[in-house]
Design a protein around this motif. Structure first.
Motif, PDB file in Angstrom:
ATOM      1  N   MET B   1       0.683  -1.166   0.052  1.00 46.95           N
ATOM      2  CA  MET B   1      -0.032  -0.039  -0.062  1.00 46.95           C
ATOM      3  C   MET B   1       0.740   1.214   0.033  1.00 46.95           C
ATOM      4  N   ASN B   2       0.472   2.396  -0.547  1.00 50.03           N
ATOM      5  CA  ASN B   2       1.294   3.419  -0.663  1.00 50.03           C
ATOM      6  C   ASN B   2       0.307   4.876  -0.455  1.00 50.03           C
ATOM      7  N   PRO B   3       0.448   5.097   1.009  1.00 55.20           N
ATOM      8  CA  PRO B   3      -0.310   6.323   1.323  1.00 55.20           C
ATOM      9  C   PRO B   3       0.195   7.637   0.735  1.00 55.20           C
ATOM     10  N   PHE B   4      -0.304   8.569   0.363  1.00 56.87           N
ATOM     11  CA  PHE B   4       0.128   9.795  -0.301  1.00 56.87           C
ATOM     12  C   PHE B   4      -0.920  10.811  -0.134  1.00 56.87           C
ATOM     13  N   PHE B   5      -0.577  11.915  -0.560  1.00 60.47           N
ATOM     14  CA  PHE B   5      -1.556  13.206  -0.792  1.00 60.47           C
ATOM     15  C   PHE B   5      -1.598  13.578  -2.300  1.00 60.47           C
ATOM     16  N   PHE B   6      -3.026  13.946  -2.716  1.00 56.51           N
ATOM     17  CA  PHE B   6      -3.233  14.253  -4.179  1.00 56.51           C
ATOM     18  C   PHE B   6      -3.888  15.426  -4.258  1.00 56.51           C
ATOM     19  N   GLY B   7      -4.224  15.980  -5.232  1.00 59.95           N
ATOM     20  CA  GLY B   7      -5.203  17.123  -5.501  1.00 59.95           C
ATOM     21  C   GLY B   7      -4.480  18.415  -5.588  1.00 59.95           C
ATOM     22  N   THR B   8      -4.816  19.385  -5.021  1.00 58.06           N
ATOM     23  CA  THR B   8      -4.104  20.822  -5.214  1.00 58.06           C
ATOM     24  C   THR B   8      -3.607  21.238  -3.967  1.00 58.06           C
ATOM     25  N   ALA B   9      -2.805  21.966  -3.994  1.00 57.20           N
ATOM     26  CA  ALA B   9      -2.286  22.693  -2.740  1.00 57.20           C
ATOM     27  C   ALA B   9      -3.316  23.162  -1.738  1.00 57.20           C
ATOM     28  N   ALA B  10      -4.301  23.901  -2.444  1.00 55.84           N
ATOM     29  CA  ALA B  10      -5.593  24.297  -1.755  1.00 55.84           C
ATOM     30  C   ALA B  10      -6.634  23.249  -1.186  1.00 55.84           C
ATOM     31  N   ARG B  11      -6.318  22.107  -1.732  1.00 63.94           N
ATOM     32  CA  ARG B  11      -7.286  21.125  -1.494  1.00 63.94           C
ATOM     33  C   ARG B  11      -6.619  19.643  -1.675  1.00 63.94           C
ATOM     34  N   PRO B  12      -5.721  19.383  -0.508  1.00 63.42           N
ATOM     35  CA  PRO B  12      -4.762  18.178  -0.379  1.00 63.42           C
ATOM     36  C   PRO B  12      -5.659  17.289   0.181  1.00 63.42           C
ATOM     37  N   LEU B  13      -5.737  16.085  -0.622  1.00 65.30           N
ATOM     38  CA  LEU B  13      -6.511  14.969  -0.376  1.00 65.30           C
ATOM     39  C   LEU B  13      -5.550  13.693   0.210  1.00 65.30           C
ATOM     40  N   TYR B  14      -6.058  13.173   1.143  1.00 63.96           N
ATOM     41  CA  TYR B  14      -5.073  12.035   1.709  1.00 63.96           C
ATOM     42  C   TYR B  14      -5.907  10.744   1.038  1.00 63.96           C
ATOM     43  N   GLY B  15      -4.875   9.944   0.262  1.00 67.97           N
ATOM     44  CA  GLY B  15      -5.346   8.585  -0.467  1.00 67.97           C
ATOM     45  C   GLY B  15      -4.427   7.540  -0.179  1.00 67.97           C
ATOM     46  N   VAL B  16      -4.856   6.330  -0.409  1.00 69.94           N
ATOM     47  CA  VAL B  16      -4.115   5.004  -0.047  1.00 69.94           C
ATOM     48  C   VAL B  16      -4.256   4.299  -1.362  1.00 69.94           C
ATOM     49  N   TYR B  17      -3.078   4.225  -2.224  1.00 72.71           N
ATOM     50  CA  TYR B  17      -3.331   3.337  -3.317  1.00 72.71           C
ATOM     51  C   TYR B  17      -2.829   2.013  -2.932  1.00 72.71           C
ATOM     52  N   HIS B  18      -3.648   0.853  -3.395  1.00 72.83           N
ATOM     53  CA  HIS B  18      -3.393  -0.448  -3.055  1.00 72.83           C
ATOM     54  C   HIS B  18      -3.106  -1.422  -4.378  1.00 72.83           C
ATOM     55  N   PRO B  19      -1.821  -1.594  -4.764  1.00 73.18           N
ATOM     56  CA  PRO B  19      -1.753  -2.357  -5.986  1.00 73.18           C
ATOM     57  C   PRO B  19      -2.145  -3.786  -5.963  1.00 73.18           C
ATOM     58  N   PRO B  20      -2.452  -4.452  -6.969  1.00 77.58           N
ATOM     59  CA  PRO B  20      -2.960  -5.763  -6.902  1.00 77.58           C
ATOM     60  C   PRO B  20      -1.874  -6.654  -6.268  1.00 77.58           C
ATOM     61  N   LYS B  21      -2.589  -7.639  -5.563  1.00 82.42           N
ATOM     62  CA  LYS B  21      -1.678  -8.687  -4.647  1.00 82.42           C
ATOM     63  C   LYS B  21      -1.934 -10.195  -5.463  1.00 82.42           C
ATOM     64  N   LEU B  59      -7.132  -6.673  -8.434  1.00 82.41           N
ATOM     65  CA  LEU B  59      -7.388  -5.200  -8.635  1.00 82.41           C
ATOM     66  C   LEU B  59      -6.671  -4.064  -8.026  1.00 82.41           C
ATOM     67  N   HIS B  60      -6.501  -2.923  -8.787  1.00 83.77           N
ATOM     68  CA  HIS B  60      -6.069  -1.810  -8.194  1.00 83.77           C
ATOM     69  C   HIS B  60      -6.925  -1.113  -7.343  1.00 83.77           C
ATOM     70  N   VAL B  61      -6.841  -0.496  -6.312  1.00 81.99           N
ATOM     71  CA  VAL B  61      -7.967   0.190  -5.274  1.00 81.99           C
ATOM     72  C   VAL B  61      -7.284   1.415  -4.926  1.00 81.99           C
ATOM     73  N   LEU B  62      -7.848   2.617  -4.935  1.00 87.06           N
ATOM     74  CA  LEU B  62      -7.643   3.615  -4.325  1.00 87.06           C
ATOM     75  C   LEU B  62      -8.850   4.008  -3.273  1.00 87.06           C
ATOM     76  N   ARG B  63      -8.269   4.130  -1.865  1.00 96.06           N
ATOM     77  CA  ARG B  63      -9.263   4.858  -0.863  1.00 96.06           C
ATOM     78  C   ARG B  63      -8.795   6.223  -0.863  1.00 96.06           C
ATOM     79  N   PHE B  64      -9.621   7.151  -0.368  1.00 97.85           N
ATOM     80  CA  PHE B  64      -9.247   8.653  -0.224  1.00 97.85           C
ATOM     81  C   PHE B  64     -10.471   9.269   0.787  1.00 97.85           C
ATOM     82  N   ASP B  65      -9.796  10.242   1.248  1.00 96.27           N
ATOM     83  CA  ASP B  65     -10.802  11.022   2.202  1.00 96.27           C
ATOM     84  C   ASP B  65     -11.153  12.535   1.535  1.00 96.27           C
ATOM     85  N   TYR B  66     -12.457  12.894   1.453  1.00 94.78           N
ATOM     86  CA  TYR B  66     -12.724  14.100   1.226  1.00 94.78           C
ATOM     87  C   TYR B  66     -12.150  15.217   1.825  1.00 94.78           C
ATOM     88  N   HIS B  67     -12.011  16.136   1.110  1.00 98.06           N
ATOM     89  CA  HIS B  67     -11.932  17.598   1.939  1.00 98.06           C
ATOM     90  C   HIS B  67     -12.562  17.716   2.985  1.00 98.06           C
TER      91      HIS B  67
END
Lengths: 283, 255
Positions: B1-21, B59-67
């Motif tokens: 799993m790869n936790p990271f932030f994406f989106g914009t500087a004004a609206r950073p979103l926390y997400g976790v990308y899970h590659p297929p196992k 499957l590839h999965v992305l979980r993320f938190d809304y702003h």
């Protein structure tokens, strides 16, 4: 990601550089039960961001098996593994931000882990605990039981609730739908240690100069009924001026009310600002 | 799993990308859309488990938190339906780019299902929309939220609802939300996976069904109540529905 098996996940909130000072302790938040690191009602996020604004670096992380962190491969009991993981969080902050002193805090089991870790690690200089271990005093027993002894309605409620509890316990049924068979979550049944043990531990911490902020909600009503009961329940501990107790009988355990949330955040901010003043910020 | 932030500087979103196992998932990616507030807290562990099962199927999965939720930037009171819908769009783009996919599927729970349905409007890169116990009527959802415990109404522009500040804009947006009127693309496969028969669910199925697009409808009996308050923060994992969702997505990959 960090920790003994590299599987712990945490969010580091950087200190506001305008108010940061090299000697400010860093702050580590500890899970409450299996609620992940944002905290019930996102309270940990709010506290962390407010402390970071005042110059404190903060880390909210998940213990193994909680939130985004992977499970442990060993079977160490939670009271040991949690302390090891809390110390791993401190090591991380020491490595990446040069932190040498720490404030630990949390709600319920998070308060317990903060206390145990402080006993093990002398780098801990402050604890903020929401609904920590608390103990009854003679005055509590009088205020709690006396009105019930003279109230027939209270007796009836007491008997009725015990009867319902028994029925619930005997009710047959299959495995609950909420059963978590996905992977191992840590098991922890909260049992208050003997009061004398906690008093001894708190005395050790107080002698070390650890500062305490304690918030007690109304959920603890079966243990606490007046504002200075916490301090009075540990008469052998010399807290000096390093203990702040905020007794909020109208608040619930997870601090649902927004006004109570602000009270908790502001209380911790003020306490931290008093003991570890930030640059250009009044307590 | 790869936790990271994406989106914009004004609206950073926390997400976790899970590659297929595992193998067998083909090139399927799934964006998971959480419910909000107290339901988000109760569902977080179920989403971890759903993620684990999906990645084991390849499957590839992305979980993320809304702003303004979870670990993402922003204050809770800044949450709006429009903003969160845009966040789902950002997550779709992010998973496509991260996993090198041309399309993704969406699974949304409760209000997350409604946000997922709103996010697909005008997009051609979503290949499947799976709605899990969706909020069909915002008005009914609000009624349920406000029933217990009672709230004190708005103070300024914010009302505290079960531990979270809700702005007037979000409140009004929810009040007007009728999922059946959302313009879901006519050729997009839609699955409704629900815990029981309810007129709201069958009404949604009927509203969205067309000769070219039958809406798949599956009832997996469950007593799960996402909105039920729990002072000690218990998680809820309805195993049957979680497994049904995994089977549904994985089956689509095989076909």
């Amino acid at each position: 990601m960090f920790g003994p098996e590299g599987s712990l996940v945490g969010i580091l909130t950087e200190a506001n550089p305008e108010h940061a000072a090299a000697d400010l302790p860093s702050v580590v938040f500890l899970n409450s039960g299996i609620v992940h690191r944002v905290g019930a009602n996102r309270l940990y996020v709010k506290i962390a961001r407010r402390l970071a604004e005042r110059g404190f670096t903060t880390l909210r992380f998940d213990h193994a098996g909680i939130g985004d962190s992977g499970p442990r491969r060993d079977d160490r009991p939670f009271n040991e593994s949690a302390v090891e993981e809390a110390r791993a969080a401190m090591e991380l902050l020491a490595r990446v931000r040069g932190s040498s002193r720490f404030i630990l805090g949390g709600l319920c089991s998070g308060a317990d882990v903060a206390y145990w870790t402080a006993l093990e690690d002398t780098r801990v200089v402050g604890l903020f605990q929401l609904d920590p271990f608390v103990y009854r005093t003679p005055r509590f027993l009088l205020s709690y039981y006396l009105p019930r002894l003279v109230s027939p309605a209270a007796w009836w409620r007491s008997l009725s609730s015990r009867g319902r509890h028994l029925l619930n316990g005997l009710r047959p049924g299959g495995a609950p739908e909420t059963a978590d068979t996905g992977w191992a979550a840590p098991e922890y049944t909260r049992i208050f240690p003997p009061r004398s043990d906690v008093a001894k531990g708190l005395a050790t911490l107080a002698e070390r100069g650890v500062a305490f902020h304690v918030f007690i909600s109304g959920t603890m009503f079966e243990y606490v009924s007046y504002a200075d009961q916490y301090e009075r329940s540990f008469p052998e501990v010399d807290f000096g001026d390093r203990l702040v107790v905020d007794f909020a009988p109208e608040a619930d355990h997870t601090v649902t009310d927004l006004g109570h949330q602000e009270r908790v955040i502001r209380g911790i901010e003020r306490w931290a600002g008093t003991h570890w003043p930030s640059q250009n910020v009044s307590p | 799993m790869n936790p990271f932030f994406f989106g914009t500087a004004a609206r950073p979103l926390y997400g976790v990308y899970h590659p297929p196992k595992g193998r067998g998932g083909g090139d399927i990616g799934v964006v998971l859309c959480y419910p909000i507030h107290v339901e988000y807290m109760r569902a977080h562990r179920a989403f971890r488990q759903l993620t684990s099962l999906l990645t084991r199927r390849g499957l590839h999965v992305l979980r993320f938190d809304y702003h303004g939720t979870g670990d993402s930037g922003g204050d809770e009171s800044e949450g709006t339906l429009e903003g969160w819908t845009a966040d789902v769009g950002s997550a779709i783009d992010e998973l496509k780019e991260t996993a090198g996919l041309s399309t993704v599927s969406l699974i949304g729970l409760r209000l997350g299902a409604a946000l997922a349905a709103r996010a697909v409007a005008g997009r051609s890169d979503v290949d499947r929309l799976i709605l899990w116990d969706p909020v069909v009527s915002g008005e009914a959802y609000l009624t349920e939220l406000l029933r217990r415990p009672p709230t004190g109404g708005f103070e300024g522009d914010v009302m505290g609802i079960r531990g979270y500040p809700v702005s007037r804009e979000l409140f009004e947006g929810l009040r007007k939300l009728e999922l059946g009127t959302e313009p879901v693309p006519a050729d997009l496969p839609v699955d409704l996976v629900v815990p029981g028969e309810h007129p709201a669910f069958s009404g949604l199925r009927d509203a969205w069904s067309s000769p070219g697009r039958p809406v798949s409808f599956e009832v997996v009996p469950s007593d799960a109540n996402w909105g039920e308050g729990d002072e000690f923060g218990a998680a809820l994992i309805p195993q049957g529905i979680v497994q049904a969702l995994v089977d549904r997505v994985a089956r689509a990959g095989v076909s």
